[in-house]
Design a protein around this motif. Structure first.
Motif, PDB file in Angstrom:
ATOM      1  N   VAL A  36       0.842  -1.203   0.000  1.00  0.00           N
ATOM      2  CA  VAL A  36       0.000   0.000   0.000  1.00  0.00           C
ATOM      3  C   VAL A  36       0.873   1.246   0.000  1.00  0.00           C
ATOM      4  CG1 VAL A  36      -1.624   1.366   1.369  1.00  0.00           C
ATOM      5  CG2 VAL A  36      -2.011  -1.063   1.072  1.00  0.00           C
ATOM      6  N   VAL A  37       1.839   1.296   0.901  1.00  0.00           N
ATOM      7  CA  VAL A  37       2.681   2.489   1.018  1.00  0.00           C
ATOM      8  C   VAL A  37       3.532   2.685  -0.236  1.00  0.00           C
ATOM      9  CG1 VAL A  37       4.612   3.491   2.308  1.00  0.00           C
ATOM     10  CG2 VAL A  37       2.713   2.420   3.523  1.00  0.00           C
ATOM     11  N   LEU A  38       4.203   1.620  -0.681  1.00  0.00           N
ATOM     12  CA  LEU A  38       5.099   1.758  -1.834  1.00  0.00           C
ATOM     13  C   LEU A  38       4.342   2.030  -3.130  1.00  0.00           C
ATOM     14  CD1 LEU A  38       7.698  -1.023  -0.991  1.00  0.00           C
ATOM     15  CD2 LEU A  38       7.950   1.448  -0.753  1.00  0.00           C
ATOM     16  N   ALA A  39       3.211   1.354  -3.335  1.00  0.00           N
ATOM     17  CA  ALA A  39       2.442   1.569  -4.563  1.00  0.00           C
ATOM     18  C   ALA A  39       1.857   2.973  -4.598  1.00  0.00           C
ATOM     19  CB  ALA A  39       1.333   0.526  -4.682  1.00  0.00           C
ATOM     20  N   THR A  40       1.364   3.453  -3.466  1.00  0.00           N
ATOM     21  CA  THR A  40       0.801   4.800  -3.427  1.00  0.00           C
ATOM     22  C   THR A  40       1.876   5.844  -3.687  1.00  0.00           C
ATOM     23  OG1 THR A  40      -0.882   4.057  -1.863  1.00  0.00           O
ATOM     24  CG2 THR A  40      -0.520   6.417  -2.024  1.00  0.00           C
ATOM     25  N   ALA A  41       3.031   5.694  -3.046  1.00  0.00           N
ATOM     26  CA  ALA A  41       4.118   6.652  -3.268  1.00  0.00           C
ATOM     27  C   ALA A  41       4.585   6.619  -4.719  1.00  0.00           C
ATOM     28  CB  ALA A  41       5.279   6.339  -2.329  1.00  0.00           C
ATOM     29  N   ALA A  42       4.715   5.424  -5.282  1.00  0.00           N
ATOM     30  CA  ALA A  42       5.151   5.311  -6.674  1.00  0.00           C
ATOM     31  C   ALA A  42       4.135   5.936  -7.626  1.00  0.00           C
ATOM     32  CB  ALA A  42       5.381   3.844  -7.031  1.00  0.00           C
ATOM     33  N   LEU A  43       2.857   5.665  -7.393  1.00  0.00           N
ATOM     34  CA  LEU A  43       1.836   6.248  -8.268  1.00  0.00           C
ATOM     35  C   LEU A  43       1.813   7.770  -8.178  1.00  0.00           C
ATOM     36  CD1 LEU A  43      -1.087   3.708  -7.764  1.00  0.00           C
ATOM     37  CD2 LEU A  43       0.111   4.205  -9.897  1.00  0.00           C
ATOM     38  N   LEU A  44       1.954   8.301  -6.971  1.00  0.00           N
ATOM     39  CA  LEU A  44       1.962   9.757  -6.825  1.00  0.00           C
ATOM     40  C   LEU A  44       3.190  10.374  -7.492  1.00  0.00           C
ATOM     41  CD1 LEU A  44       0.686  10.140  -3.162  1.00  0.00           C
ATOM     42  CD2 LEU A  44      -0.518  10.773  -5.255  1.00  0.00           C
ATOM     43  N   LEU A  45       4.338   9.721  -7.379  1.00  0.00           N
ATOM     44  CA  LEU A  45       5.549  10.259  -8.000  1.00  0.00           C
ATOM     45  C   LEU A  45       5.519  10.130  -9.523  1.00  0.00           C
ATOM     46  CD1 LEU A  45       8.284   8.994  -5.511  1.00  0.00           C
ATOM     47  CD2 LEU A  45       7.546  11.353  -5.882  1.00  0.00           C
ATOM     48  N   LEU A  46       5.030   9.001 -10.010  1.00  0.00           N
ATOM     49  CA  LEU A  46       5.035   8.782 -11.464  1.00  0.00           C
ATOM     50  C   LEU A  46       3.984   9.598 -12.188  1.00  0.00           C
ATOM     51  CD1 LEU A  46       5.659   4.924 -11.592  1.00  0.00           C
ATOM     52  CD2 LEU A  46       7.261   6.757 -12.170  1.00  0.00           C
ATOM     53  N   THR A  47       2.821   9.765 -11.577  1.00  0.00           N
ATOM     54  CA  THR A  47       1.760  10.511 -12.257  1.00  0.00           C
ATOM     55  C   THR A  47       1.878  12.004 -12.040  1.00  0.00           C
ATOM     56  OG1 THR A  47       0.253  10.309 -10.380  1.00  0.00           O
ATOM     57  CG2 THR A  47       0.135   8.590 -12.076  1.00  0.00           C
ATOM     58  N   GLY A  48       2.537  12.408 -10.968  1.00  0.00           N
ATOM     59  CA  GLY A  48       2.654  13.832 -10.675  1.00  0.00           C
ATOM     60  C   GLY A  48       1.329  14.447 -10.277  1.00  0.00           C
ATOM     61  N   ALA A  49       0.452  13.656  -9.708  1.00  0.00           N
ATOM     62  CA  ALA A  49      -0.873  14.137  -9.320  1.00  0.00           C
ATOM     63  C   ALA A  49      -0.744  15.163  -8.198  1.00  0.00           C
ATOM     64  CB  ALA A  49      -1.739  12.974  -8.860  1.00  0.00           C
ATOM     65  N   THR A  50      -1.403  16.317  -8.385  1.00  0.00           N
ATOM     66  CA  THR A  50      -1.392  17.355  -7.358  1.00  0.00           C
ATOM     67  C   THR A  50      -2.792  17.707  -6.897  1.00  0.00           C
ATOM     68  OG1 THR A  50      -1.341  19.055  -9.070  1.00  0.00           O
ATOM     69  CG2 THR A  50       0.786  18.352  -8.142  1.00  0.00           C
ATOM     70  N   GLY A  51      -3.788  17.389  -7.684  1.00  0.00           N
ATOM     71  CA  GLY A  51      -5.160  17.700  -7.312  1.00  0.00           C
ATOM     72  C   GLY A  51      -5.781  16.593  -6.486  1.00  0.00           C
ATOM     73  N   PRO A  52      -6.838  16.918  -5.757  1.00  0.00           N
ATOM     74  CA  PRO A  52      -7.505  15.913  -4.919  1.00  0.00           C
ATOM     75  C   PRO A  52      -7.997  14.671  -5.667  1.00  0.00           C
ATOM     76  CG  PRO A  52      -8.245  18.100  -4.322  1.00  0.00           C
ATOM     77  CD  PRO A  52      -7.387  18.256  -5.533  1.00  0.00           C
ATOM     78  N   PRO A  53      -8.577  14.795  -6.867  1.00  0.00           N
ATOM     79  CA  PRO A  53      -9.031  13.561  -7.541  1.00  0.00           C
ATOM     80  C   PRO A  53      -7.878  12.607  -7.876  1.00  0.00           C
ATOM     81  CG  PRO A  53     -10.036  15.475  -8.574  1.00  0.00           C
ATOM     82  CD  PRO A  53      -9.012  15.980  -7.619  1.00  0.00           C
ATOM     83  N   GLY A  54      -6.749  13.128  -8.302  1.00  0.00           N
ATOM     84  CA  GLY A  54      -5.602  12.288  -8.639  1.00  0.00           C
ATOM     85  C   GLY A  54      -5.006  11.630  -7.417  1.00  0.00           C
ATOM     86  N   ILE A  55      -4.938  12.372  -6.321  1.00  0.00           N
ATOM     87  CA  ILE A  55      -4.393  11.815  -5.076  1.00  0.00           C
ATOM     88  C   ILE A  55      -5.306  10.723  -4.531  1.00  0.00           C
ATOM     89  CG2 ILE A  55      -3.812  12.359  -2.681  1.00  0.00           C
ATOM     90  CD1 ILE A  55      -2.894  15.125  -3.710  1.00  0.00           C
ATOM     91  N   VAL A  56      -6.602  10.962  -4.562  1.00  0.00           N
ATOM     92  CA  VAL A  56      -7.572   9.966  -4.085  1.00  0.00           C
ATOM     93  C   VAL A  56      -7.488   8.699  -4.939  1.00  0.00           C
ATOM     94  CG1 VAL A  56     -10.036   9.449  -3.858  1.00  0.00           C
ATOM     95  CG2 VAL A  56      -9.132  11.612  -2.999  1.00  0.00           C
ATOM     96  N   LEU A  57      -7.375   8.866  -6.249  1.00  0.00           N
ATOM     97  CA  LEU A  57      -7.290   7.714  -7.140  1.00  0.00           C
ATOM     98  C   LEU A  57      -6.011   6.908  -6.879  1.00  0.00           C
ATOM     99  CD1 LEU A  57      -8.651   6.216  -9.466  1.00  0.00           C
ATOM    100  CD2 LEU A  57      -7.326   7.651 -11.037  1.00  0.00           C
ATOM    101  N   ALA A  58      -4.895   7.600  -6.674  1.00  0.00           N
ATOM    102  CA  ALA A  58      -3.637   6.909  -6.376  1.00  0.00           C
ATOM    103  C   ALA A  58      -3.728   6.167  -5.044  1.00  0.00           C
ATOM    104  CB  ALA A  58      -2.480   7.905  -6.356  1.00  0.00           C
ATOM    105  N   CYS A  59      -4.324   6.779  -4.039  1.00  0.00           N
ATOM    106  CA  CYS A  59      -4.465   6.135  -2.725  1.00  0.00           C
ATOM    107  C   CYS A  59      -5.375   4.916  -2.808  1.00  0.00           C
ATOM    108  CB  CYS A  59      -5.010   7.131  -1.702  1.00  0.00           C
ATOM    109  SG  CYS A  59      -3.834   8.419  -1.275  1.00  0.00           S
TER     110      CYS A  59
END
Length: 96
Positions: free
Chosen positions: A16-39
């Motif tokens: 959970v921790v590694l996949a979420t961090a990787a998705l946030l870093l790779l996608t560059g999501a900064t908005g709430p919808p992108g962060i929620v989707l990555a989490c």
């Protein structure tokens, strides 16, 4: 359904921790919808890893049971089928 063991909790949490961090870093999501989707994606991946792990082989003895599954003996350090080291041919003993 069996209760998850410690390894399942550990691997699932790590995923959970590694996949979420990787998705946030790779996608560059900064908005709430992108962060929620990555989490949510990280949570789903961690759950899948924890659920698909093979269960442990050790059974816990409970008050209602009398037998416990035995586990194989711990390895002794020598490869299976070998014994103590043999004497070296041609070695001279110190007692001459």
């Amino acid at each position: 359904m069996q209760r998850p063991n410690a390894a399942q909790y550990a691997y699932g949490s790590a995923v959970v921790v590694l996949a979420t961090a990787a998705l946030l870093l790779l996608t560059g999501a900064t908005g709430p919808p992108g962060i929620v989707l990555a989490c949510l994606t990280g949570l789903v991946l961690g759950t899948v890893v924890a659920v698909t792990m093979p269960p442990g082989t050790r059974r816990v003895k409970t008050p209602g049971t009398t037998s416990v599954t035995s586990l194989p003996d711990a390895p002794s350090g020598a490869p299976e089928g070998t014994s103590a080291p043999a004497e070296v041919p041609g070695a001279v003993s110190a007692g001459r």
